[in-house]
Write an enzyme that holds these catalytic residues in place. Structure first.
Site, mmCIF file in Angstrom:
data_model
loop_
_atom_site.group_PDB
_atom_site.id
_atom_site.type_symbol
_atom_site.label_atom_id
_atom_site.label_comp_id
_atom_site.label_asym_id
_atom_site.label_seq_id
_atom_site.Cartn_x
_atom_site.Cartn_y
_atom_site.Cartn_z
ATOM 1 C CG ASN A 130 -8.553 -1.831 12.263
ATOM 2 O OD1 ASN A 130 -7.620 -2.471 11.782
ATOM 3 N ND2 ASN A 130 -8.992 -0.695 11.734
ATOM 4 C CG HIS A 137 -5.502 -2.386 9.035
ATOM 5 N ND1 HIS A 137 -5.603 -1.061 9.405
ATOM 6 C CD2 HIS A 137 -4.194 -2.694 9.207
ATOM 7 C CE1 HIS A 137 -4.417 -0.612 9.775
ATOM 8 N NE2 HIS A 137 -3.540 -1.578 9.661
ATOM 9 C CG ASP A 146 -0.269 -0.512 2.480
ATOM 10 O OD1 ASP A 146 0.954 -0.394 2.595
ATOM 11 O OD2 ASP A 146 -0.977 -1.035 3.358
ATOM 12 C CD GLU A 188 -8.328 0.710 8.162
ATOM 13 O OE1 GLU A 188 -8.292 -0.227 8.984
ATOM 14 O OE2 GLU A 188 -7.613 1.730 8.262
HETATM 15 C C1 F6R Z 1 1.581 -1.514 6.170
HETATM 16 C C2 F6R Z 1 0.288 -2.163 6.295
HETATM 17 C C3 F6R Z 1 -0.450 -2.251 7.582
HETATM 18 C C4 F6R Z 1 0.430 -2.556 8.792
HETATM 19 C C5 F6R Z 1 -0.409 -2.537 10.060
HETATM 20 C C6 F6R Z 1 0.424 -2.813 11.284
HETATM 21 O O1 F6R Z 1 2.046 -1.597 4.825
HETATM 22 O O2 F6R Z 1 -0.198 -2.589 5.322
HETATM 23 O O3 F6R Z 1 -1.425 -3.255 7.471
HETATM 24 O O4 F6R Z 1 1.033 -3.807 8.625
HETATM 25 O O5 F6R Z 1 -1.018 -1.295 10.206
HETATM 26 O O6 F6R Z 1 1.291 -1.750 11.491
HETATM 27 P P1 F6R Z 1 2.455 -1.827 12.561
HETATM 28 O O7 F6R Z 1 3.433 -2.822 12.050
HETATM 29 O O8 F6R Z 1 3.040 -0.429 12.576
HETATM 30 O O9 F6R Z 1 1.835 -2.222 13.849
#
Ligand code: F6R
Length: 259
Positions: free
Chosen positions: A147, A149, A72, A154
């Site tokens: 959450n 994702h 992303d 989301e």
């Molecule tokens: C990042 C992504 C998100 C993160 C998720 C966890 O490219 O796609 O899904 O993997 O928000 O983020 P962290 O690792 O910062 O807890």
């Protein structure tokens, strides 16, 4: 769901790095091609550092067949912005890797959605087509949001979703502000271009990493779930035949001997 549980984040990162490195070596040896799906965020920082150390031990590896697709990118954001995922990946992994091993040319071999595209639909189509031109993703690395994702899919995202423009959930904006923007939510983009859950599920193999107590509740939800639900998009992974879960003790809440 049978995760491998590690006492610390460092143990988790170093173990997963070895596994990823092994897969890369194996694919490059067998078919001179490896398509890696990569994530940003805090969780994979240790993995990338350990991977770079492993690449340093093997300067002989020809990495010209290694291709990377990131999950992303924020929208709107120019790739050169310091907080873009382009910049983050370049700083954290692609730039240093190219320095260690010049057979890896980041500009040609890495792909991240363009967060400054004037035509979102076209950009999303282009991204999906680029993945398919390379066959499919051999190994996808994932983190998980509190959450549920994966990518920026989301809650509400189901397994039919493909690369598209998404609205970030309010809690994602707050968490990312705290982690990367000194708590200033006004600086966090409200949208992102993200691979869909359906796109992610097409990867041949998936490694999901979770670290820290903030991930405990969502992992608990996954532990108790048999059926996937769009309320917790990571739950679609429960149906994937080759997903491996790597968690640390803080995320899981108990330490079990490594298998
Ligand atoms: C990042 C992504 C998100 C993160 C998720 C966890 O490219 O796609 O899904 O993997 O928000 O983020 P962290 O690792 O910062 O807890």
């Amino acid at each position: 769901m049978h995760p491998q549980i590690f006492p610390t984040y460092q143990d988790l990162s170093s173990h997963v790095a070895q596994k990823v490195f092994f897969r890369i070596e194996q694919h490059l040896r067998d078919k001179n091609h490896m398509v890696l799906g990569l994530a940003t965020g805090k969780t994979p920082i240790g993995l990338y550092a350990h991977l770079l150390a492993l690449f340093e031990t093997r300067p002989d590896l020809n990495l010209s067949g290694l291709v990377a697709f990131n999950l992303d990118e924020y929208y709107p954001i120019p790739p050169t912005a310091p907080h873009s995922y382009h910049s983050e990946m370049q700083r954290m992994f692609f730039g240093p890797l190219q320095e260690i091993n010049p057979s890896f040319r980041a500009e040609q071999q890495t792909h991240i959605p363009h967060g400054d595209t004037p035509d979102i639909k076209k950009e999303c189509r282009r991204y999906e087509e680029a993945i398919h031109r390379h066959g499919s993703i051999d190994l996808q690395i994932l983190g998980i949001g509190t959450n549920g994702h994966i990518g920026f899919n989301e809650p509400g995202s189901d397994d039919t979703t493909r690369t598209r423009l998404v609205d970030l959930a309010p809690e994602t904006i707050q968490i990312n502000a705290d982690k990367f923007f000194h708590g200033d939510t006004n600086q966090v983009p409200r949208q992102a271009i993200s691979m869909g859950v359906g796109t992610i599920l097409e990867a041949t193999e998936i490694f999901l990493l979770a670290s820290g107590s903030s991930k405990r509740a969502i992992l608990q939800d996954l532990r108790e779930r048999n059926e996937p639900t769009p309320h917790n998009p990571a739950s679609y992974l429960l149906r994937h035949p080759h997903v491996r879960w790597f968690v640390d003790d803080e995320a899981w809440g108990e330490y079990k001997e490594r298998k």
